[in-house]
Design an enzyme around this catalytic site. Sequence first.
Site, PDB file in Angstrom:
ATOM      1  N   LEU A 198       7.949  22.812  63.231  1.00  0.00           N
ATOM      2  CA  LEU A 198       7.556  21.346  63.297  1.00  0.00           C
ATOM      3  C   LEU A 198       7.102  21.685  61.523  1.00  0.00           C
ATOM      4  O   LEU A 198       5.986  22.076  60.845  1.00  0.00           O
ATOM      5  CB  LEU A 198       7.106  20.750  63.885  1.00  0.00           C
ATOM      6  CG  LEU A 198       7.492  20.692  65.297  1.00  0.00           C
ATOM      7  CD1 LEU A 198       6.557  20.489  66.222  1.00  0.00           C
ATOM      8  CD2 LEU A 198       8.242  19.695  65.827  1.00  0.00           C
ATOM      9  N   ASP A 199       8.120  21.020  60.860  1.00  0.00           N
ATOM     10  CA  ASP A 199       7.781  20.318  59.213  1.00  0.00           C
ATOM     11  C   ASP A 199       6.776  19.271  58.977  1.00  0.00           C
ATOM     12  O   ASP A 199       8.473  18.100  59.483  1.00  0.00           O
ATOM     13  CB  ASP A 199       9.031  20.400  58.514  1.00  0.00           C
ATOM     14  CG  ASP A 199       9.330  21.533  58.097  1.00  0.00           C
ATOM     15  OD1 ASP A 199       8.593  22.895  58.234  1.00  0.00           O
ATOM     16  OD2 ASP A 199      11.172  22.324  58.503  1.00  0.00           O
ATOM     17  N   TYR A 200       6.247  19.061  58.359  1.00  0.00           N
ATOM     18  CA  TYR A 200       5.239  17.253  58.529  1.00  0.00           C
ATOM     19  C   TYR A 200       4.143  17.103  57.031  1.00  0.00           C
ATOM     20  O   TYR A 200       4.999  17.728  56.566  1.00  0.00           O
ATOM     21  CB  TYR A 200       4.450  17.212  59.794  1.00  0.00           C
ATOM     22  CG  TYR A 200       3.312  18.312  59.725  1.00  0.00           C
ATOM     23  CD1 TYR A 200       1.869  17.394  58.646  1.00  0.00           C
ATOM     24  CD2 TYR A 200       2.959  19.593  59.534  1.00  0.00           C
ATOM     25  CE1 TYR A 200       1.072  17.917  58.557  1.00  0.00           C
ATOM     26  CE2 TYR A 200       2.194  20.478  59.578  1.00  0.00           C
ATOM     27  CZ  TYR A 200       0.224  19.129  58.878  1.00  0.00           C
ATOM     28  OH  TYR A 200       0.047  20.492  58.490  1.00  0.00           O
TER      29      TYR A 200
END
Length: 265
Positions: A129-131
């Site tokens: 998950l890129d955030y």
Amino acid sequence: MSYPRIIPCLLLGDDGLVKTEGFSKGRYIGDPMNTVRIFNEKKVDELVLLDINATRNGTEPNFKLIEKIATECRMPLSYGGGIKTYAAAERIISMGVEKVALSSAAIETPELVQEISSSLGRQSTVVVLDYKKNWQGRRVAYTHGGTRKVSGSVLDHVDNAVAHGAGEVVLYSIANDGAMKGYDLAFAEEISARVTTPLTFVGGAGSLDDVRALIDRCGNVGAGVGSMFVYKSALKGVLINYPNPDEKERVLAEYARKYLSGTRS
């Protein structure tokens, strides 16, 4: 006995290794095969390779390159990028890769996570998950190399990934990528306090003190490292490196005292 992992997390772009800053266009670092050979000699805990162009360009994984890397690699290997089907995941695992990592596919088709986990094993199923923070200070997930914002909080996506069978979740801070100024520690501590599934945090490591700070605050997690293991000094000359056994022991010393002796405050 399970210990935290110190993991080179490297990026593939056009079949070469690249390094980004804030997910911007990558700087060429070198040949992945040579880098794998160096990491073999240094007895690296684990290696994560993420193809940053495959999903963005709508291409499938480079199976030929993956197979070459897997054949050479002497450490647990995780690969992500362009995996959209169970058949692709199965093919990659059959090459000797221990884990497949899903990013956009995990959000768009969470049933794929469940299918891979059920058939290939939870331990082989990773969700990345890129955030980054929005204007309200909330951490929001992105896909396709940080170009597409996803609705819902990152916490919701972590819970969803775990519910569908992810055996590990990687949290990759876009804002900290390549900054070498430390991890997003407050968020890492918040996530690790509520999730029992193995976690790896990537983005911001600039020194072993940064790695130590993450492990001291979060316990048995993966410390994903990019720039620090491919650059030498602030001038950023390319030099593939990894902590020697004594350095690793010093990084883990406080973890051993707090978590393994049962004296965590």
